[in-house]
Design a protein around this motif. Structure first.
Motif, PDB file in Angstrom:
ATOM      1  N   VAL A 193      37.931 -22.851   4.772  1.00 16.74           N
ATOM      2  CA  VAL A 193      38.188 -23.253   6.250  1.00 16.74           C
ATOM      3  C   VAL A 193      38.148 -21.918   6.806  1.00 16.74           C
ATOM      4  O   VAL A 193      38.948 -20.892   6.295  1.00 16.74           O
ATOM      5  N   ALA A 194      37.476 -21.829   7.903  1.00 24.41           N
ATOM      6  CA  ALA A 194      37.531 -20.558   8.648  1.00 24.41           C
ATOM      7  C   ALA A 194      38.254 -20.699   9.934  1.00 24.41           C
ATOM      8  O   ALA A 194      37.821 -21.081  11.072  1.00 24.41           O
ATOM      9  N   GLN A 195      39.519 -20.141  10.065  1.00 25.46           N
ATOM     10  CA  GLN A 195      40.310 -20.322  11.492  1.00 25.46           C
ATOM     11  C   GLN A 195      40.001 -19.281  12.120  1.00 25.46           C
ATOM     12  O   GLN A 195      39.577 -17.967  11.693  1.00 25.46           O
ATOM     13  N   MET A 196      39.934 -19.529  13.200  1.00 26.88           N
ATOM     14  CA  MET A 196      39.470 -18.323  14.413  1.00 26.88           C
ATOM     15  C   MET A 196      40.842 -17.701  15.226  1.00 26.88           C
ATOM     16  O   MET A 196      41.721 -18.970  15.702  1.00 26.88           O
ATOM     17  N   ALA A 234      43.398 -20.611  17.076  1.00 30.23           N
ATOM     18  CA  ALA A 234      44.578 -20.364  17.221  1.00 30.23           C
ATOM     19  C   ALA A 234      45.029 -18.953  17.904  1.00 30.23           C
ATOM     20  O   ALA A 234      44.305 -18.271  18.313  1.00 30.23           O
ATOM     21  N   GLY A 235      46.328 -18.971  17.943  1.00 33.69           N
ATOM     22  CA  GLY A 235      46.860 -17.623  18.783  1.00 33.69           C
ATOM     23  C   GLY A 235      47.112 -17.971  20.191  1.00 33.69           C
ATOM     24  O   GLY A 235      46.831 -19.004  20.775  1.00 33.69           O
ATOM     25  N   GLY A 238      47.938 -22.728  14.684  1.00 31.27           N
ATOM     26  CA  GLY A 238      47.008 -22.420  13.570  1.00 31.27           C
ATOM     27  C   GLY A 238      47.374 -23.596  12.767  1.00 31.27           C
ATOM     28  O   GLY A 238      47.123 -24.650  13.043  1.00 31.27           O
ATOM     29  N   GLY A 239      47.895 -23.213  11.318  1.00 36.31           N
ATOM     30  CA  GLY A 239      48.091 -24.150  10.521  1.00 36.31           C
ATOM     31  C   GLY A 239      46.816 -24.768   9.856  1.00 36.31           C
ATOM     32  O   GLY A 239      46.686 -25.770   9.308  1.00 36.31           O
ATOM     33  N   ASP A 262      41.706 -14.635  13.075  1.00 40.13           N
ATOM     34  CA  ASP A 262      40.738 -14.959  11.971  1.00 40.13           C
ATOM     35  C   ASP A 262      41.099 -14.879  10.515  1.00 40.13           C
ATOM     36  O   ASP A 262      41.645 -13.896  10.179  1.00 40.13           O
ATOM     37  N   GLU A 263      40.916 -16.228   9.914  1.00 37.10           N
ATOM     38  CA  GLU A 263      41.505 -16.048   8.621  1.00 37.10           C
ATOM     39  C   GLU A 263      40.710 -17.114   7.757  1.00 37.10           C
ATOM     40  O   GLU A 263      40.525 -18.460   8.381  1.00 37.10           O
ATOM     41  N   VAL A 264      40.479 -16.750   6.661  1.00 40.72           N
ATOM     42  CA  VAL A 264      39.573 -17.610   5.685  1.00 40.72           C
ATOM     43  C   VAL A 264      40.606 -18.110   4.458  1.00 40.72           C
ATOM     44  O   VAL A 264      41.336 -17.412   3.753  1.00 40.72           O
TER      45      VAL A 264
END
Length: 306
Positions: A7-10, A231-232, A241-242, A261-263
């Protein structure tokens, strides 16, 4: 069978950010996920732009600048090329213009860079006009039509993958329709603000409700869920986020820790669903649809008996 998914959060996308900047960030995270061994990546809802439905936009040219008329297009082609090079598939959410119609859309792209599935958001939240007294406006009903593709499930090798978008995740019917098609993995993206409307919710509740919906639905429909947030603090509005990957047990297997940004990634044992499908949630043995008429025959709640 084991399936390695990511999952690639932005983090936030500014209103002034270009499509090229957003795509570059997506490509970087695709590289990261592939480097960890992931074969599928989920990106967020409206991943190519800021969340523009928070504003009333009357200028047609400006509004259409947030939409895609083709996919891939010139500015999004690099993401497809990178996926083909890396041999990784992905889910991508974006705003779509189809003729004179506008949709909140997601696509499923396989490891060869080809689109194998499309979904258009069905549960459109918010309002068609700005609301007095709301600290945050949410105008998706102004900009998007209700999706017209249903909740299809797509064969992707040995895995059956379904899609939904943001507010869809709150509605149990979303997952049950796909569960009845033997879905293995549901991918979804979301942009969820804190402090919307007049609910007066404590700040922690939107994230709690996010995970509550995902965990219950994964368990009750015996599938994995991969959910990606944008998120953010974006243009002054805080979004949760989450981002997470949820197992058919209802447990969160892995969760993002930041609002940037987090993978995140997890090697999913797809057979984990088998015990539930063969017992507690053996649909053919236990479901009683003859008693569920109200679900499809009645839209709103009523005190009158059915």
């Amino acid at each position: 069978m084991k399936l390695h998914i990511a999952v690639a959060q932005m983090g936030p996308i500014a209103r002034s950010d270009t499509r090229r900047q957003a795509v570059a960030r997506l490509c970087d995270m695709l590289e990261d996920a592939a480097g960890r061994g992931a074969k599928w990546v989920t990106f967020p809802e409206l991943a190519l732009t800021t969340f523009f439905p928070r504003w009333t936009i009357d200028d047609t040219q400006e509004l259409e600048s947030f939409f895609e008329t083709e996919m891939p297009g010139k500015e999004t082609q690099p993401l497809f090329d990178r996926a083909r090079k890396l041999g990784v598939g992905f889910y991508l959410g974006y705003a779509e213009i189809a003729g004179d119609r506008r949709f909140n859309t997601s696509i499923l792209v396989d490891s060869t860079g080809n689109i194998i599935g499309k979904y258009r958001k069905i549960h459109i939240p918010g309002d068609a006009q700005s609301q007095d007294g709301y600290p945050i406006q949410h105008l998706e009903k102004r900009y998007f039509e209700v999706g017209d593709l249903g909740f299809p499930v797509f064969d992707a090798g040995d895995t059956r993958i379904g899609m939904c978008i943001c507010n869809d995740r709150r509605w149990p019917e979303t997952y049950r329709v796909m569960g009845l098609q033997a879905v293995d993995l549901i991918m979804l993206g979301y942009n969820t603000p804190t402090g919307y409307g007049r609910l007066g919710e404590p700040r922690h509740l939107p994230l709690h409700h996010n995970h509550l919906s995902l965990q219950a639905s994964a368990y009750q429909n015996t599938c994995w869920i991969a959910a990606a947030a944008k998120a953010g603090v974006e243009e002054g509005i805080h979004m949760i986020g989450g981002s997470c990957i949820v197992a058919p047990t209802g447990e969160i297997a892995v969760q993002a820790l930041s609002e940037d940004d987090e993978v995140i990634n997890y090697v999913c044992d797809m057979s984990l669903a088998d015990g539930y499908r063969g017992n507690i949630f053996h649909f053919e043995r236990h479901r009683r649809p003859e008693h569920y008429r109200a679900i499809v025959d009645r839209v709103g709640s009523s005190r009158s008996p059915f």
